[in-house]
Scaffold this motif. Structure first.
Motif, PDB file in Angstrom:
ATOM      1  N   HIS A 115       0.856  -1.203   0.000  1.00 23.75           N
ATOM      2  CA  HIS A 115       0.000   0.000   0.000  1.00 23.75           C
ATOM      3  C   HIS A 115       0.884   1.241   0.000  1.00 23.75           C
ATOM      4  O   HIS A 115       2.074   1.173   0.312  1.00 23.75           O
ATOM      5  CB  HIS A 115      -0.888   0.030   1.251  1.00 23.75           C
ATOM      6  CG  HIS A 115      -0.110   0.275   2.520  1.00 23.75           C
ATOM      7  ND1 HIS A 115       0.643  -0.713   3.132  1.00 23.75           N
ATOM      8  CD2 HIS A 115       0.086   1.398   3.265  1.00 23.75           C
ATOM      9  CE1 HIS A 115       1.238  -0.216   4.200  1.00 23.75           C
ATOM     10  NE2 HIS A 115       0.936   1.072   4.307  1.00 23.75           N
ATOM     11  N   ASP A 165       0.712   5.252   1.704  1.00 25.77           N
ATOM     12  CA  ASP A 165       0.032   5.768   2.891  1.00 25.77           C
ATOM     13  C   ASP A 165      -1.062   6.797   2.590  1.00 25.77           C
ATOM     14  O   ASP A 165      -1.762   7.232   3.501  1.00 25.77           O
ATOM     15  CB  ASP A 165       1.060   6.355   3.872  1.00 25.77           C
ATOM     16  CG  ASP A 165       1.872   5.245   4.552  1.00 25.77           C
ATOM     17  OD1 ASP A 165       1.489   4.066   4.429  1.00 25.77           O
ATOM     18  OD2 ASP A 165       2.896   5.563   5.185  1.00 25.77           O
ATOM     19  N   TYR A 222       9.564   8.631   4.268  1.00 29.38           N
ATOM     20  CA  TYR A 222       9.321   8.461   2.827  1.00 29.38           C
ATOM     21  C   TYR A 222       8.095   9.266   2.423  1.00 29.38           C
ATOM     22  O   TYR A 222       7.307   9.678   3.285  1.00 29.38           O
ATOM     23  CB  TYR A 222       9.151   6.977   2.476  1.00 29.38           C
ATOM     24  CG  TYR A 222       8.181   6.221   3.361  1.00 29.38           C
ATOM     25  CD1 TYR A 222       8.611   5.613   4.539  1.00 29.38           C
ATOM     26  CD2 TYR A 222       6.825   6.127   3.031  1.00 29.38           C
ATOM     27  CE1 TYR A 222       7.720   4.935   5.359  1.00 29.38           C
ATOM     28  CE2 TYR A 222       5.938   5.445   3.856  1.00 29.38           C
ATOM     29  CZ  TYR A 222       6.392   4.853   5.015  1.00 29.38           C
ATOM     30  OH  TYR A 222       5.510   4.196   5.835  1.00 29.38           O
ATOM     31  N   HIS A 241       4.716  -0.030   0.077  1.00 29.21           N
ATOM     32  CA  HIS A 241       5.423  -0.842   1.080  1.00 29.21           C
ATOM     33  C   HIS A 241       4.456  -1.803   1.759  1.00 29.21           C
ATOM     34  O   HIS A 241       3.239  -1.683   1.606  1.00 29.21           O
ATOM     35  CB  HIS A 241       6.091   0.069   2.117  1.00 29.21           C
ATOM     36  CG  HIS A 241       5.130   0.984   2.808  1.00 29.21           C
ATOM     37  ND1 HIS A 241       4.665   2.158   2.240  1.00 29.21           N
ATOM     38  CD2 HIS A 241       4.519   0.885   4.014  1.00 29.21           C
ATOM     39  CE1 HIS A 241       3.826   2.752   3.077  1.00 29.21           C
ATOM     40  NE2 HIS A 241       3.712   1.988   4.160  1.00 29.21           N
TER      41      HIS A 241
HETATM   42 FE   LIG Z   1       2.163   2.386   5.426  1.00 32.05          FE
END
Ligand SMILES: [Fe+2]
Ligand SMILES: O=C(O)CCC(=O)C(=O)O
Length: 582
Positions: free
Chosen positions: A127, A129, A178, A186
């Motif tokens: 996914h 974020d 990130y 990730h």
């Molecule tokens: Fe995440």
């Protein structure tokens, strides 16, 4: 209480080291691919332990199975607002690193700050974020690891789908940063045992999603009755022995002699009420030197608290400090930790009345009691307190009465009743703890109170072991002196030799095969080397030493609380939460 606040140059230094370390681990030349940044040792071990203490004291069942979380908003809502203080410097530093790293010329806002732990069975697939409509405002992510893979938990490795580093092995103090978009897809492997703890933060460019604004509003509402100057004007005085020790240390600290002004580099704040506020602070200083301030301050707060609280709460008027600063429970369902392969079924069923209680009996218990039990503490409460009057007695059944432990008049009763109502009652009912069959002679206000003290003990004990520091033992005497007045038995916050009333073991689910269940739960929420060491520490628990930590816990909470009240006017004035140097 200094928190590590790295300067910009420290960050570059750390980034440099991190590049070296990860060159070794991943065979990389450059860590910065895809805008990612990994900073080992960004947080000190003690900072991580402190956050872990907050989480293990206050966490509630999270947004999905096997996950527990502690948000700042939850802390404020449950009368633990002072526990946001340990987060403040970290938030400042992380925001600065993210701004620097991504070259943000605009200022970033914190969108979310929370402690999140994953227990056995938790996992998340590929996914990004910001992959949901309601998450679009998330621009940058930062995850700080608060404990160690292979020691505190198994599984739970972090992977980026593309680019380097491919895999991150969580280790205490490391932060990974990130962008929250599709550049950084990730996942996290399933946690197979133990509890994997993180501090998760998201940053946004969108001021409408500024977490600070919401939190300041919430804090202002929580402290609406707690206006410092107003309390000072009341000037209530009382006997001073209680606060003597605090006063000494605080009058030394308070000598900042001058204008109220933030030292935070981005904010040159002139408070609107600057003059009257610094007058107030001067009067605080004056009063502090004549031992009045803390008493008046406290009395004021307590009086107001007393008005706010249910007048017929029989436990209200014993110890000012304990009453004012103690955690309050959120909705009881937020503490029910269900754990087995059926947790999905449990989720679906929990909407039906009564099935929740049944499920809990099979699969779960309240997380506070579970955590206490995993560290070897059992809860004992007055049986009347466990029977909510609003609950239909026909729905309750009591059984499985066992022998009374010979060393005390604690009684062992297996209780089984409607989890929802009783659960709330349990979370708000005074209790005593027993450790290895030995009752600890102190009455806690609630399970949450007891848990916080026990977690504090675990945290400070581990520091003591690792640094071999000499934690003062004299306070156990202080606490005896402090409560030497004639007081009826079973008063909250009192040391009691023997409880006047019979108390019952309140672990309702686990009683049948208690030890077996605890073993399983230990594996789920608390495993590995450190907890092994912790159990060893606790095995040497001297109950008087433990009682001395109750005082230390109060001092710690009180100090944070002072810092919060000191910082809040600055936060309000700037609409920003930041570390205010006092
Ligand atoms: Fe995440
Ligand atoms: O805990 C981690 O390592 C990452 C968690 C994560 O990806 C998320 O919460 O979105």
């Amino acid at each position: 209480r200094p928190l590590p606040l790295p300067t910009r140059s420290t960050f570059f230094h750390i980034a440099h080291i991190s590049a070296q370390i990860h060159t070794i681990s991943f065979g990389l030349q450059d860590l910065m691919t895809g805008g990612r940044l990994v900073l080992p040792n960004f947080l000190s071990l003690d900072t991580c332990k402190e956050l872990e203490f907050v989480h293990k004291s206050c966490s509630v069942v999270g947004y999905k199975p096997h996950v527990l979380s502690t948000t700042l908003s939850h802390l404020i809502a449950t009368n633990c607002a002072e526990l946001i203080i340990p987060f403040i410097s970290i938030r400042d530093s992380l925001r600065e690193v993210v701004e620097d790293h991504f070259g943000c010329e605009f200022e970033l806002f914190v969108e979310f700050t929370g402690l999140i732990s994953w227990t056995q069975g938790a996992t998340i697939g590929w996914h990004s974020d910001s992959n949901q409509p309601y998450l679009r405002q998330r621009h940058y992510s930062a995850v700080c690891y608060l404990n160690n893979y292979g020691e505190d938990f198994e599984g739970g490795l972090f992977h980026f789908q593309q680019g380097e580093p491919h895999t991150l092995v969580p280790s205490v103090g490391t932060v990974v940063i990130y962008t929250a978009d599709e550049q950084n897809i990730h996942c996290v492997d399933e946690v197979t045992s133990g509890e994997r703890c993180t501090l998760a933060m998201w940053f946004t460019r969108d001021h409408l999603h500024n977490e600070d604004a919401r939190l300041i509003k919430q804090l202002s509402e929580a402290f609406i009755y707690c206006d410092l100057l107003h309390l000072l004007e009341k000037g209530v005085s009382s006997e001073s022995r209680y606060f003597d020790k605090k006063l000494q240390s605080s009058s030394q600290q308070q000598d900042n002699g001058g204008a109220m002004r933030s030292t935070h580099e981005n904010y040159e704040i002139k408070l609107p009420a600057n003059e009257s506020y610094s007058k107030g602070i001067n009067s605080i200083k004056k009063k502090a030197s004549s031992n009045e301030w803390y008493n008046s301050f406290y009395k004021g707060v307590v009086d107001i608290e007393a008005v706010r609280c249910n007048a017929d709460d029989k436990y209200m008027n014993s110890s000012a400090l304990v009453n004012t600063l103690l955690p309050k429970a959120a909705s009881s369902t937020m503490y029910w930790f269900v754990h087995d392969d059926q947790s999905q079924v449990a989720e679906n069923e929990s909407s039906c009345k009564n099935s929740l209680a049944e499920l809990l009996e099979r699969n779960g218990d309240n997380i506070c009691e579970l955590r206490l039990a995993c560290l070897g503490f059992e809860c004992f409460q007055e049986i009347e307190c466990l029977m909510p009057t609003s609950c239909d007695p026909a729905k309750m059944s009591f059984g499985g009465r066992a022998e009374v432990p010979s060393s005390s008049n604690l009684q062992d009763v297996t209780l089984s009743f409607n989890g929802q109502i009783a659960g709330r009652s349990k979370l708000e009912t005074p209790l005593m703890l027993q450790f290895k069959e030995e009752p600890i002679p102190y009455v806690f206000k609630s399970c949450l109170h007891a848990l916080s003290v026990v977690q504090y003990f675990v945290w400070r004990k581990s520091i003591k072991l690792s640094l071999d520091a000499d934690v003062s033992k004299s306070s156990s005497m202080t606490i005896f002196e402090r409560h030497s007045d004639e007081q009826p038995n079973f008063q909250l916050g009192e040391l009691v030799a023997q409880p006047a009333k019979k108390l019952c073991r309140s672990s309702m689910v686990l009683s049948e095969s208690y030890q077996e269940n605890i073993k399983t739960w230990r594996k789920i929420i608390n495993s590995g080397r450190i907890s092994h060491q912790q159990s060893a520490d606790l095995a040497f628990l001297d109950k008087l030493e433990f009682v001395s930590f109750i005082q230390q816990w109060e001092d710690y909470i009180f100090d944070l609380w002072k810092m919060l009240l000191y910082s809040l006017p600055y936060w309000k004035a700037s609409s920003c939460i930041f570390h205010v140097k006092s």
